[in-house]
Write an enzyme that holds these catalytic residues in place. Structure first.
Site, PDB file in Angstrom:
ATOM      1  N   LYS A  13     -15.098  19.116 -11.221  1.00 47.61           N
ATOM      2  CA  LYS A  13     -16.090  18.511 -12.126  1.00 47.61           C
ATOM      3  C   LYS A  13     -17.056  17.608 -11.364  1.00 47.61           C
ATOM      4  O   LYS A  13     -18.265  17.679 -11.557  1.00 47.61           O
ATOM      5  CB  LYS A  13     -15.396  17.673 -13.225  1.00 47.61           C
ATOM      6  CG  LYS A  13     -14.411  18.449 -14.069  1.00 47.61           C
ATOM      7  CD  LYS A  13     -13.833  17.602 -15.194  1.00 47.61           C
ATOM      8  CE  LYS A  13     -13.006  16.412 -14.754  1.00 47.61           C
ATOM      9  NZ  LYS A  13     -11.728  16.778 -14.086  1.00 47.61           N
ATOM     10  N   ARG A  88     -10.900  11.653 -22.439  1.00 46.69           N
ATOM     11  CA  ARG A  88      -9.644  12.230 -21.969  1.00 46.69           C
ATOM     12  C   ARG A  88      -8.578  12.183 -23.057  1.00 46.69           C
ATOM     13  O   ARG A  88      -7.463  12.639 -22.820  1.00 46.69           O
ATOM     14  CB  ARG A  88      -9.135  11.434 -20.767  1.00 46.69           C
ATOM     15  CG  ARG A  88      -9.429  12.100 -19.413  1.00 46.69           C
ATOM     16  CD  ARG A  88      -9.007  11.103 -18.360  1.00 46.69           C
ATOM     17  NE  ARG A  88      -8.650  11.628 -17.093  1.00 46.69           N
ATOM     18  CZ  ARG A  88      -9.434  11.560 -16.007  1.00 46.69           C
ATOM     19  NH1 ARG A  88     -10.659  11.100 -16.088  1.00 46.69           N
ATOM     20  NH2 ARG A  88      -8.981  11.971 -14.839  1.00 46.69           N
ATOM     21  N   ARG A 122      -8.421  16.888  -0.555  1.00 43.00           N
ATOM     22  CA  ARG A 122      -9.592  16.071  -0.869  1.00 43.00           C
ATOM     23  C   ARG A 122      -9.608  14.781  -0.050  1.00 43.00           C
ATOM     24  O   ARG A 122      -8.584  14.108   0.077  1.00 43.00           O
ATOM     25  CB  ARG A 122      -9.521  15.752  -2.363  1.00 43.00           C
ATOM     26  CG  ARG A 122     -10.755  15.222  -2.978  1.00 43.00           C
ATOM     27  CD  ARG A 122     -10.836  15.602  -4.431  1.00 43.00           C
ATOM     28  NE  ARG A 122      -9.913  14.861  -5.294  1.00 43.00           N
ATOM     29  CZ  ARG A 122      -9.950  14.917  -6.623  1.00 43.00           C
ATOM     30  NH1 ARG A 122     -10.853  15.678  -7.221  1.00 43.00           N
ATOM     31  NH2 ARG A 122      -9.088  14.250  -7.338  1.00 43.00           N
ATOM     32  N   ARG A 155      -7.534   9.572  -1.740  1.00 49.11           N
ATOM     33  CA  ARG A 155      -7.322   8.693  -2.895  1.00 49.11           C
ATOM     34  C   ARG A 155      -5.830   8.486  -3.093  1.00 49.11           C
ATOM     35  O   ARG A 155      -5.056   9.446  -2.997  1.00 49.11           O
ATOM     36  CB  ARG A 155      -7.905   9.348  -4.150  1.00 49.11           C
ATOM     37  CG  ARG A 155      -9.358   9.024  -4.380  1.00 49.11           C
ATOM     38  CD  ARG A 155      -9.970   9.880  -5.449  1.00 49.11           C
ATOM     39  NE  ARG A 155      -9.216   9.895  -6.712  1.00 49.11           N
ATOM     40  CZ  ARG A 155      -9.624  10.528  -7.799  1.00 49.11           C
ATOM     41  NH1 ARG A 155     -10.772  11.188  -7.795  1.00 49.11           N
ATOM     42  NH2 ARG A 155      -8.899  10.515  -8.896  1.00 49.11           N
ATOM     43  N   ARG A 166      -0.476  13.328 -12.936  1.00 49.16           N
ATOM     44  CA  ARG A 166      -1.820  13.471 -13.505  1.00 49.16           C
ATOM     45  C   ARG A 166      -1.975  14.803 -14.242  1.00 49.16           C
ATOM     46  O   ARG A 166      -2.646  14.874 -15.270  1.00 49.16           O
ATOM     47  CB  ARG A 166      -2.872  13.310 -12.408  1.00 49.16           C
ATOM     48  CG  ARG A 166      -2.964  11.847 -11.942  1.00 49.16           C
ATOM     49  CD  ARG A 166      -3.704  11.705 -10.649  1.00 49.16           C
ATOM     50  NE  ARG A 166      -5.095  12.060 -10.766  1.00 49.16           N
ATOM     51  CZ  ARG A 166      -5.837  12.551  -9.775  1.00 49.16           C
ATOM     52  NH1 ARG A 166      -5.306  12.726  -8.591  1.00 49.16           N
ATOM     53  NH2 ARG A 166      -7.094  12.837  -9.963  1.00 49.16           N
TER      54      ARG A 166
HETATM   55  P1  AMP Z   1     -10.677  10.670 -12.020  1.00 50.83           P
HETATM   56  O1  AMP Z   1     -11.477  10.204 -10.856  1.00 50.83           O
HETATM   57  O2  AMP Z   1     -11.521  11.205 -13.143  1.00 50.83           O
HETATM   58  O3  AMP Z   1      -9.570  11.628 -11.641  1.00 50.83           O
HETATM   59  O4  AMP Z   1      -9.965   9.369 -12.624  1.00 50.83           O
HETATM   60  C1  AMP Z   1      -9.048   8.617 -11.855  1.00 50.83           C
HETATM   61  C2  AMP Z   1      -8.177   7.783 -12.774  1.00 50.83           C
HETATM   62  O5  AMP Z   1      -8.978   6.856 -13.508  1.00 50.83           O
HETATM   63  C3  AMP Z   1      -7.403   8.557 -13.837  1.00 50.83           C
HETATM   64  O6  AMP Z   1      -6.202   9.151 -13.353  1.00 50.83           O
HETATM   65  C4  AMP Z   1      -7.124   7.440 -14.841  1.00 50.83           C
HETATM   66  O7  AMP Z   1      -6.102   6.573 -14.393  1.00 50.83           O
HETATM   67  C5  AMP Z   1      -8.441   6.677 -14.819  1.00 50.83           C
HETATM   68  N1  AMP Z   1      -9.400   7.241 -15.793  1.00 50.83           N
HETATM   69  C6  AMP Z   1     -10.556   7.882 -15.529  1.00 50.83           C
HETATM   70  N2  AMP Z   1     -11.162   8.272 -16.655  1.00 50.83           N
HETATM   71  C7  AMP Z   1     -10.361   7.884 -17.668  1.00 50.83           C
HETATM   72  C8  AMP Z   1     -10.400   8.029 -19.077  1.00 50.83           C
HETATM   73  N3  AMP Z   1     -11.426   8.661 -19.684  1.00 50.83           N
HETATM   74  N4  AMP Z   1      -9.389   7.491 -19.810  1.00 50.83           N
HETATM   75  C9  AMP Z   1      -8.370   6.842 -19.228  1.00 50.83           C
HETATM   76  N5  AMP Z   1      -8.230   6.696 -17.901  1.00 50.83           N
HETATM   77  C10 AMP Z   1      -9.222   7.216 -17.116  1.00 50.83           C
END
Ligand code: AMP
Length: 209
Positions: A13, A88, A122, A155, A166
């Site tokens: 994404k 989410r 990554r 990360r 996740r």
């Molecule tokens: P991402 O970079 O999108 O994989 O997000 C990394 C982490 O940020 C996720 O595993 C969550 O802990 C938190 N996070 C990101 N977006 C959301 C969301 N919409 N709702 C809740 N937690 C989020």
């Protein structure tokens, strides 16, 4: 164009959003990036969410929704936006519906094995945010950012034991949004397994229909 990018972690994404934001001239709003920026700043919000993010769980809805509400109130979203990683949960989707109307929800479809391969390779540069993949998009020199010469990192939540969490969280809390948005007639499925250029082209074609 008001877009949401939906799909499991590692579906690509963020990679597609970086190109699509230029093509559509709209900002790319990644809630994961916003949270990571807050952590880097050492803000109150950043400190509050640090442990949750590292564990692979979701940040509570109220906190996330408020952060997105503030971001969407900024002027640069007037002609549209790409929301990447939000909503989410169903509660987040309901809250978003009260803030803006969406044009499309792009569902990036990819199988679990591909996702695990993508996430495990990554890497990113802390200061530029530039992302790499050790096999699919390697830096010129292993472990070093092409532009700044700084070291690349993985990360914390991309570590193998966190990835399983996740993916479980995605299946339980986020995958129900596929049916939610399909019912509303907003969902567009895009096969996310080919190379990013192909995914981007297919998405652009799908969004003109
Ligand atoms: P991402 O970079 O999108 O994989 O997000 C990394 C982490 O940020 C996720 O595993 C969550 O802990 C938190 N996070 C990101 N977006 C959301 C969301 N919409 N709702 C809740 N937690 C989020």
């Amino acid at each position: 164009m008001n877009l949401v990018f939906l799909g499991p972690p590692g579906a690509g994404k963020g990679t597609i959003a970086k190109e699509a934001k230029v093509f559509y001239s709209i900002p790319h709003i990644s809630t994961g990036d916003l949270f990571r920026a807050e952590q880097e700043k050492g803000s109150e919000l950043g400190n509050k969410v640090k442990a949750i993010i590292a564990s692979g769980q979701l940040v509570p809805d109220e906190i996330t929704i408020e952060m997105v509400r503030q971001r969407l109130s900024q002027d640069d979203t007037k002609n549209g936006f790409i929301l990447d990683g939000f909503p989410r949960t169903i509660a987040q989707a309901d809250a978003l519906a009260g803030i803006v109307d969406l044009d499309y929800v792009v569902n990036f479809v990819v199988d679990k094995d591909a996702v695990i391969k993508r996430i495990s390779g990554r890497r990113f540069c802390k200061s530029t945010g530039r992302t790499y993949h050790v096999i699919y998009n390697p830096p010129k020199v292993e472990g070093i950012d092409d532009e700044t010469g700084e070291p690349l990192y993985q990360r914390e939540d991309d570590a193998p034991e966190r990835v399983a969490t996740r993916l479980e969280v995605y299946e339980k809390s986020t995958a129900p949004l596929i049916a939610y948005y399909r019912d509303k007639g907003l969902l567009v499925d895009v096969d996310a397994s080919p190379a990013p250029e192909t995914v981007l082209e297919n998405m652009k074609k799908a969004l003109t229909k």
